[in-house]
Design an enzyme around this catalytic site. Structure first.
Site, mmCIF file in Angstrom:
data_model
loop_
_atom_site.group_PDB
_atom_site.id
_atom_site.type_symbol
_atom_site.label_atom_id
_atom_site.label_comp_id
_atom_site.label_asym_id
_atom_site.label_seq_id
_atom_site.Cartn_x
_atom_site.Cartn_y
_atom_site.Cartn_z
ATOM 1 C CG HIS A 128 3.226 -1.101 5.740
ATOM 2 N ND1 HIS A 128 3.988 0.041 5.572
ATOM 3 C CD2 HIS A 128 4.091 -2.136 5.609
ATOM 4 C CE1 HIS A 128 5.255 -0.288 5.341
ATOM 5 N NE2 HIS A 128 5.356 -1.607 5.359
ATOM 6 C CG ASP A 184 7.419 -2.275 -2.181
ATOM 7 O OD1 ASP A 184 6.600 -2.920 -2.853
ATOM 8 O OD2 ASP A 184 8.494 -2.750 -1.799
#
Lengths: 290, 290, 290, 290, 290, 290
Positions: E27, E200
């Site tokens: 990420h 998320d």
């Protein structure tokens, strides 16, 4: 923009005018009068029946599903003795044999019919051309629904035992093949019922003639025929929701972005477009009336 | 010995004579003419409806089962728009709500109705007096059928949501309690259908009036009523097999051993015996006409 | 105390002595030699097969369950072509018909056979005398297993279609009635297989002769017969656990409290007691050898 | 045109002649004699095993399905004690553990084995390389069948607990990888049985040696091996129907249109074609014998 | 090579050095510090979240499945009265209504949530954009799970009845659309619980704020919110196995063949590669920090 | 008439007066203070817990059902790692093993626990004394739930593998036997959780100590204990409806007919009556405080 659930009626032709967007079932190829009326009015006409996504026709699917699930319920009713039915309760009773249901085709119509026929408790047999789809059904019902390839021989053998036969053969854009011949009727149980869902495409029985909801059945050689055109109209509450679920996203695209942008962004709408400002832009329609 | 599946008709009274054994549904208590005809002819008459084994009535059970399984099929048909039904397809369609079915009673009729209603795909709610039976249903359907106690309050709340209501309340030898009152009809969805299987015992709706298979439905306050007396007659092939399965063992006992020995050996037949050589031997019948 | 799973063998008779408690299958009525040996030795003998709780025989149940579940597996194997079976795979294949299995009886043996036959994917038909048990099966399998009353007529019709027939008729303490006659065999499919679980009680086919696990099948009129006496012996690990589950509580009662107290406290043990210190105390045994 | 279900036998080579169309299983790559015989006779030979539709081999699928569903039945039989099996009844009994079945592979063979193993009542574990297929199985059986990735570690751990292991690993056109090594056998339960359906591709156990239906099992390190080549031959009635269902449409195409037109219209037949008038036109065969 | 299950922590940055291969969730796009640390260390970094096979992200799937199946269990717990829940037992009880569960989305998360919610016995409704997936769910659960298109109107109507709402909307690589607005909360039952698995990605409720396992819930307008980031961490034993099942094959490819060969042979790894020896090679990361 | 759902609190004693009818849970035998207060006030007190119909206690059943279905949900929550649980997701994930759940007892509590545990997807094992009930469960779940006799040996073996243990042993009117001993805890997986529903009767684990909803768990030897007294209080909406369903018919009988007539007509109420106008009329209470 005009959104409908059926083709425009002749009485409505006068209401069309240039600049309008029409989004509905059209079926222009066999309908010269309508085609000309819309061309003359220079309407931009999108047809539900040619909107295509991944080789499927998602605006036909909901109606097929409704008709398929409805078919065993119609057949069950007409198995009653007072309609000269076989008098076998579809669900059977403890210690007796339940009715036997033969389903020709395992597409969306056939899958819907299978689920309700099996749920009612009928001994259900599904015939289909493609083996892969039969394998899925076999898996889904853990073998409780019998599968067979769709061949004349299998139909001939199975149709003798059937209390109910459901015609669920639909060919995208074409005529349903005739699989139930007149001589086969004579081998069937007296009072058996054929529910021919494919009537809108000509029917899969040689003896199929379209009927209406008000006069849904007739008898040939002792076999009842339920051959109502536009079956889903019987349960409009379900049909309307099911169809709207499918059409709404496209309506929003057209309404929010306009025709130009919608066609640029969405390939399926390009396939759906039949007429544009006085011109035929669909191949099949052009071939028929162009 | 005469075996029938319905009470003797007036036209048949002249055929009876002394020494005959009659084994059929009799229902003598409310039928003075028949009682007197049979007494006069000195027939020995056994009634299906009073044959009792372990506090159950095994010659009523098959007909209850047939009627129960048949009820959701009748209701499904009349939900069509052309009968002013709610137009909700009982099985629903992907992305829509299926029809809601309320079943009053979880005896043999209610169990049969539950199975077919659930099998079709309706959202099914069963109300019953006894909690133990509800627990069995809850277990059998893994909670997919909702259970509720049979109270006026629960009926009032649930009936508002129902597309279909099935009256499955049967009281052995008595009148069905009226659970659906006239004012409740006004709270129901227009086009909902009540299938009152308990019509043969007076019906569980205040507005129930017996009808025939030829004219099965009528509308009160926008709610359809299907109230056919003797429902199983619609599917005689199933009904006859189911009933014969149950009666045959007793017929063989009577035919092989004779009345005397049969009564000596089999307690249930003693309960079944209503008339013997000109005398009433059943308590309820004696109370009515003795 | 001696606990066994089979009757004492002749070679073991010399080991018995007064004061011993024997708890095992005995089957004394047809076995004079054993009866006399045990009487002479003044053994206190309890029989598994006469221990009764609520009109059931809980020490026979586990073996019946094992034999019932085993039967469709044995039949499946012998349907192979190399044993001259019908060559139909019991589970079928997509697009073909699965094998048809006819089960006579719906007690513990029949219930076990039904579950495995249905689980394999066979088209399963269960015949039983009592309607209530058929209704339970119909409910449990949601109609996917067909139920029929056990009559000669039904057997005659159904046996023609069967690839596999399972004899599951057991009469407590008596001889199984012969339901499959020799002439019926000639109407069966060549290569069909009869698994006669009731062989230990004489068999329900006229042509049944007991066989052993080493030589389990023979053919009469083209129909295979699997008629192994003591079927559960094939899977001893399962059988032993299942039987011990049932016997252990009684063994503990006898071992912890002694015979006197056990008999005083537990009625089922009184029914189980066959011999006591040289005397026959069971009615059936007394009738046979007293 | 000649249609067969097995490769031509040497005895039949003399019957071939120029102009014939042969449509059957061929497996030419490892068989020089046959290849040369067919080349010499200038036969046009299509092979079932190379006909490909959407990356699947639809003329192999039916046989895989039959073999997969058959495997748990074969294994069940050989778990009997008289074959030195573990003596655990696959279906178990109330209060005991059912047999544990380990299935290597979740393709067509594995899916068939899973369905029957689960249906019998075995505790079933399926190992597969691809996670997507495991997810489908998990969904279809609502978690009642356990899924695990196919790794040596998982096999090692699970094989210790298994009563039955089914080898269902098939690699299109290649040799099955050996996943069950000799040392693993020593960790297995004595009497466990391996049914190696992949025997036709070399087998997934190191100790697999092909056997015949007449002599189907042998024991290595206390573990039984059922390794019959051409398993579906055991149930020819099912196998023949299943295979014909798949081949008939192609036979009709060849028979009705002739080779030229068939090849022009149908890509799958082009892949199926191995030999044409004396020339090898399939790559793998050419590589082997060209 | 370094394999991890979470992004590198700041404390670990010092441990990186040139030549290392890092394979984990990265990420990087929203995380400048980490991106720079890894670039500086000249690490070759593959990201789980960008490894793509057939338009799916197979290294995200296992975590989605775990979170989806976990969601109804978390919601069930917080429906207890002591958390001010609605006090409806999710499974209900005989004679009462079970809890109603609304699931937004039918991807991997939604499918997992559906299975457990239905298994617990909740009345379950699934909303999804695509109709095809809804049709699969309808088929798989035989209509026992209700399906509806994901529209604001349907959410508004259904959310009033729900005891539990599960947010299962995940957009690959993007922000979840907000479907549950603040005003909707006021129409919900007091004590209802929203389990927002999409937290998320920003959450599908306007009022969603990420929480931790130690402090998982908060209340807004009487509605509980369970919004734990990284839900699968709660059940690490299952999560780790599930993730390793998916990553292991790729780890072996990298470990056995090296980066160069792995990239040459396997397209998915090319998509997975984010940084290579000090350079950003992923488009999205380049756009963010390049 | 006073209807309550819990015993009167000390603070309420002053409110009682002669002539009142009290209908609630009483549990007088172990509670001298309450007994004396009610006697002094000359209240006529009926106890829910002694109302008996057909050897069942129908006013205890609903609470048992709620507690049983609730137990697997509580256990699932505490298997999370942050409570030091085993970290196995009860439902598992594709390719991993789901959690294993051991249920002691198959009465109303055990049946409720079994259904939810199985529905969640846990590998479920049920132990029970009576074999008949195990056979029912085996039949109902088609073998997917494993059954075993309730013996110390079986508990010892199974408890080692369990992630969750549910104590569902209730003895009418007595103390639950201790089946889980302290030494067994040491053999369990660290983090496993015991949900002891039988805590209200002393608990079936040696280490069980009653807890409250506010502080529901504690750890002994690494094993979590969830031992909340009066579990159904957590979901009052469901519990209240379920209890009222059961009590309402009796309340109406008392309210409509008065005590005298109610006692004359209904035997179960006679068993329910504990105190009458200052006198103890229940045997067990008399034995304790008479």
């Amino acid at each position: 923009m005009i959104v409908k659930v059926k083709e425009p009626l002749a009485a409505e032709y006068g209401l069309f005018r240039a600049g309008q967007i029409l989004f509905t079932y059209l079926h222009l190829a066999p309908d010269r009068a309508q085609t000309e009326a819309l061309l003359k009015a220079r309407v931009t006409a999108f047809a539900y029946e040619t909107l295509e996504v991944d080789a499927e026709l998602p605006l036909l699917t909901p109606m097929s599903e409704v008709a398929g699930r409805m078919a065993p319920l119609m057949g069950s009713f007409f198995l009653q003795k007072r309609f000269s039915g076989t008098g076998v309760l579809p669900a059977g009773a403890t210690g007796t044999q339940s009715a036997r249901c033969l389903i020709l085709g395992a597409g969306v119509v056939g899958a819907g019919a299978t689920r309700v026929a099996h749920g009612i408790g009928m001994r259900t047999v599904v015939l289909n051309r493609g083996a892969a789809r039969l394998r899925q059904i076999d898996e889904l019902y853990h073998g409780e629904v019998q599968t067979l390839p769709l061949t004349a021989g299998n139909i001939e053998r199975e149709i003798r035992e059937a209390d109910m036969v459901i015609g669920a053969l639909l060919v995208p854009g074409g005529r349903t093949p005739v699989m139930i011949t007149r001589p086969m009727l004579k081998t069937m149980k007296p009072g058996a019922v054929i529910v021919d869902v494919s009537v809108d495409q000509g029917g899969c029985a040689e003896t199929t003639v379209p009927r209406t909801h008000d006069d849904p059945v007739y008898v040939v050689d002792g076999v009842q025929h339920y051959t109502v055109a536009n079956m889903p109209g019987a349960y409009p509450r379900t049909s309307t929701y099911a169809l709207t679920n499918a059409t709404l996203p496209w309506i929003l695209i057209l309404a929010n972005g306009g025709v130009e942008k919608a066609l640029a962004d969405f390939l399926p709408l390009r396939k759906s477009l039949n007429l544009r400002e006085g011109k035929i832009v669909n191949e099949a329609v052009a071939e028929a009336w162009g």
